[in-house]
Design a protein around this motif. Sequence first.
Motif, PDB file in Angstrom:
ATOM      1  N   MET A  38       0.829  -1.215   0.000  1.00  0.00           N
ATOM      2  CA  MET A  38       0.000   0.000   0.000  1.00  0.00           C
ATOM      3  C   MET A  38       0.861   1.261   0.000  1.00  0.00           C
ATOM      4  SD  MET A  38      -2.986  -1.210   2.626  1.00  0.00           S
ATOM      5  CE  MET A  38      -3.369   0.486   3.086  1.00  0.00           C
ATOM      6  N   PHE A  39       1.988   1.198   0.723  1.00  0.00           N
ATOM      7  CA  PHE A  39       2.900   2.351   0.737  1.00  0.00           C
ATOM      8  C   PHE A  39       3.483   2.587  -0.655  1.00  0.00           C
ATOM      9  CE2 PHE A  39       7.294   3.999   1.491  1.00  0.00           C
ATOM     10  CZ  PHE A  39       6.924   5.262   1.938  1.00  0.00           C
ATOM     11  N   LEU A  40       3.868   1.505  -1.318  1.00  0.00           N
ATOM     12  CA  LEU A  40       4.377   1.616  -2.686  1.00  0.00           C
ATOM     13  C   LEU A  40       3.277   2.128  -3.628  1.00  0.00           C
ATOM     14  CD1 LEU A  40       6.414  -1.719  -2.921  1.00  0.00           C
ATOM     15  CD2 LEU A  40       7.313   0.595  -2.572  1.00  0.00           C
ATOM     16  N   LEU A  41       2.053   1.662  -3.408  1.00  0.00           N
ATOM     17  CA  LEU A  41       0.922   2.142  -4.208  1.00  0.00           C
ATOM     18  C   LEU A  41       0.696   3.628  -3.976  1.00  0.00           C
ATOM     19  CD1 LEU A  41      -1.566   1.634  -6.034  1.00  0.00           C
ATOM     20  CD2 LEU A  41      -2.854   1.199  -3.914  1.00  0.00           C
ATOM     21  N   LEU A  42       0.788   4.058  -2.727  1.00  0.00           N
ATOM     22  CA  LEU A  42       0.579   5.475  -2.403  1.00  0.00           C
ATOM     23  C   LEU A  42       1.562   6.360  -3.164  1.00  0.00           C
ATOM     24  CD1 LEU A  42      -0.687   7.758  -0.731  1.00  0.00           C
ATOM     25  CD2 LEU A  42       0.975   7.229   1.075  1.00  0.00           C
ATOM     26  N   LEU A  43       2.847   6.011  -3.122  1.00  0.00           N
ATOM     27  CA  LEU A  43       3.845   6.814  -3.819  1.00  0.00           C
ATOM     28  C   LEU A  43       3.644   6.749  -5.333  1.00  0.00           C
ATOM     29  CD1 LEU A  43       7.063   6.096  -1.721  1.00  0.00           C
ATOM     30  CD2 LEU A  43       5.614   8.124  -1.688  1.00  0.00           C
ATOM     31  N   SER A  44       3.213   5.593  -5.832  1.00  0.00           N
ATOM     32  CA  SER A  44       2.916   5.469  -7.262  1.00  0.00           C
ATOM     33  C   SER A  44       1.736   6.352  -7.646  1.00  0.00           C
ATOM     34  CB  SER A  44       2.603   4.012  -7.620  1.00  0.00           C
ATOM     35  OG  SER A  44       3.708   3.184  -7.390  1.00  0.00           O
ATOM     36  N   ASN A  45       0.696   6.346  -6.805  1.00  0.00           N
ATOM     37  CA  ASN A  45      -0.475   7.184  -7.073  1.00  0.00           C
ATOM     38  C   ASN A  45      -0.109   8.669  -7.072  1.00  0.00           C
ATOM     39  OD1 ASN A  45      -2.214   5.057  -7.372  1.00  0.00           O
ATOM     40  ND2 ASN A  45      -3.091   5.186  -5.327  1.00  0.00           N
ATOM     41  N   ILE A  46       0.745   9.055  -6.139  1.00  0.00           N
ATOM     42  CA  ILE A  46       1.196  10.451  -6.097  1.00  0.00           C
ATOM     43  C   ILE A  46       2.010  10.774  -7.349  1.00  0.00           C
ATOM     44  CG2 ILE A  46       2.640  12.127  -4.870  1.00  0.00           C
ATOM     45  CD1 ILE A  46       1.914  10.645  -2.270  1.00  0.00           C
ATOM     46  N   ILE A  48       1.771   9.379 -10.300  1.00  0.00           N
ATOM     47  CA  ILE A  48       0.843   9.480 -11.429  1.00  0.00           C
ATOM     48  C   ILE A  48       0.131  10.838 -11.408  1.00  0.00           C
ATOM     49  CG2 ILE A  48      -1.301   8.553 -12.395  1.00  0.00           C
ATOM     50  CD1 ILE A  48      -0.344   5.768 -11.394  1.00  0.00           C
ATOM     51  N   ALA A  49      -0.281  11.270 -10.208  1.00  0.00           N
ATOM     52  CA  ALA A  49      -0.964  12.555 -10.072  1.00  0.00           C
ATOM     53  C   ALA A  49      -0.054  13.713 -10.485  1.00  0.00           C
ATOM     54  CB  ALA A  49      -1.445  12.747  -8.630  1.00  0.00           C
ATOM     55  N   TYR A  50       1.225  13.636 -10.109  1.00  0.00           N
ATOM     56  CA  TYR A  50       2.175  14.695 -10.470  1.00  0.00           C
ATOM     57  C   TYR A  50       2.361  14.766 -11.994  1.00  0.00           C
ATOM     58  CZ  TYR A  50       3.710  15.552  -5.637  1.00  0.00           C
ATOM     59  OH  TYR A  50       3.781  15.910  -4.305  1.00  0.00           O
ATOM     60  N   ILE A  51       2.431  13.606 -12.627  1.00  0.00           N
ATOM     61  CA  ILE A  51       2.585  13.595 -14.085  1.00  0.00           C
ATOM     62  C   ILE A  51       1.358  14.211 -14.754  1.00  0.00           C
ATOM     63  CG2 ILE A  51       2.641  12.054 -16.101  1.00  0.00           C
ATOM     64  CD1 ILE A  51       4.539  10.269 -14.530  1.00  0.00           C
ATOM     65  N   PHE A  52       0.173  13.900 -14.233  1.00  0.00           N
ATOM     66  CA  PHE A  52      -1.061  14.475 -14.767  1.00  0.00           C
ATOM     67  C   PHE A  52      -1.083  15.997 -14.585  1.00  0.00           C
ATOM     68  CE2 PHE A  52      -5.339  16.077 -13.818  1.00  0.00           C
ATOM     69  CZ  PHE A  52      -5.985  15.792 -15.010  1.00  0.00           C
ATOM     70  N   GLU A  53      -0.652  16.454 -13.402  1.00  0.00           N
ATOM     71  CA  GLU A  53      -0.707  17.880 -13.090  1.00  0.00           C
ATOM     72  C   GLU A  53       0.255  18.706 -13.938  1.00  0.00           C
ATOM     73  OE1 GLU A  53      -2.576  19.888 -10.323  1.00  0.00           O
ATOM     74  OE2 GLU A  53      -3.686  18.366 -11.410  1.00  0.00           O
ATOM     75  N   VAL A 172       8.948  11.117  -6.589  1.00  0.00           N
ATOM     76  CA  VAL A 172       8.059  11.832  -5.661  1.00  0.00           C
ATOM     77  C   VAL A 172       8.865  12.491  -4.539  1.00  0.00           C
ATOM     78  CG1 VAL A 172       6.301  11.488  -3.861  1.00  0.00           C
ATOM     79  CG2 VAL A 172       5.962  10.532  -6.141  1.00  0.00           C
ATOM     80  N   VAL A 173       9.816  11.744  -3.975  1.00  0.00           N
ATOM     81  CA  VAL A 173      10.671  12.313  -2.935  1.00  0.00           C
ATOM     82  C   VAL A 173      11.485  13.477  -3.502  1.00  0.00           C
ATOM     83  CG1 VAL A 173      12.623  11.874  -1.378  1.00  0.00           C
ATOM     84  CG2 VAL A 173      10.802  10.167  -1.622  1.00  0.00           C
ATOM     85  N   SER A 174      12.011  13.298  -4.700  1.00  0.00           N
ATOM     86  CA  SER A 174      12.822  14.335  -5.338  1.00  0.00           C
ATOM     87  C   SER A 174      12.024  15.613  -5.578  1.00  0.00           C
ATOM     88  CB  SER A 174      13.365  13.810  -6.677  1.00  0.00           C
ATOM     89  OG  SER A 174      13.986  14.850  -7.413  1.00  0.00           O
ATOM     90  N   ILE A 175      10.835  15.478  -6.149  1.00  0.00           N
ATOM     91  CA  ILE A 175      10.008  16.655  -6.448  1.00  0.00           C
ATOM     92  C   ILE A 175       9.606  17.371  -5.167  1.00  0.00           C
ATOM     93  CG2 ILE A 175       7.708  17.348  -7.259  1.00  0.00           C
ATOM     94  CD1 ILE A 175       8.023  15.439  -9.562  1.00  0.00           C
TER      95      ILE A 175
END
Length: 282
Positions: A38-46, A48-53, A172-175
Amino acid sequence: MTIKKKYSSLPFVILFILHSLLLLYAFYKKSKEDRRNMFLLLLSNIGIAYIFEYPILNVYRAYRYKPKILKNNLLDNVLGAVISQGIIVPFTAVFLTAFNFGKKGKILFSMYYFFIERLFVKLGIYKQYWWKTIYTPILIYCYFGISNLWYNQIKKGNSNVLAITHFFCVNVVSINFLFVLAIMKKIKFGFGKVSSWHEHFLIVPVYSILLSFLAVLSVKKGGFKPKIIIFLIDLLIDLLLWKLNILKVKLNALFFFLLRHVLTIYCAVFFRKLVYMGKGRV
């Protein structure tokens, strides 16, 4: 109906707390192995959201957030987007995936975001330019579906999904690290001596993607030598951007360069172990 400036951040804070509680409950109810996935999914979801934004917000400026937390309007706008699209929506997606919500549940939560968006517009803390509210529930419903599929593939050990998940975690951590430095006014990307924050947020995601990809590449085969090579390449990229006056650094330049790249490569090592734990690869 508009909300007073001093209360503009309140709806964002309330939603952040509410959805954080949903996420914490989901983690509480799951096993240790499920929590890792779930933690890996959370960072993946974030991720994906950043790429969309990036194209929607940064490039084409579809809407604007007004949480009135930061004095600079553009930084405040991006912070609002991070809270909304980079935290609240991904938190919800993980919650729905964790408890295996079906089609009706996803539709219900998608419509929930439809009404939240309409409310934010009426409160004057969110302004639409060419964006239409009807786009929101449709895309969020698709996003919830992607979250489910992604989680299942993580559990199955799909090699392509695990590789992209590894990249998302590092990026995600980098951004977020670069965004914190931007809020502190310690770094800024742009062309010429005087550049806009709009230029900064056009350059930073591309910069972060490149360096995150290199960091992931540096730990793919293991060993110390690839990490040193990528570290030196990263430094050369930063030094070139610095000399061209595209990267402005108010921190001690050497300290920033070292901290930035050591952190990224360390994250690549850490997340590789986490992603491939129990998958026969380290």
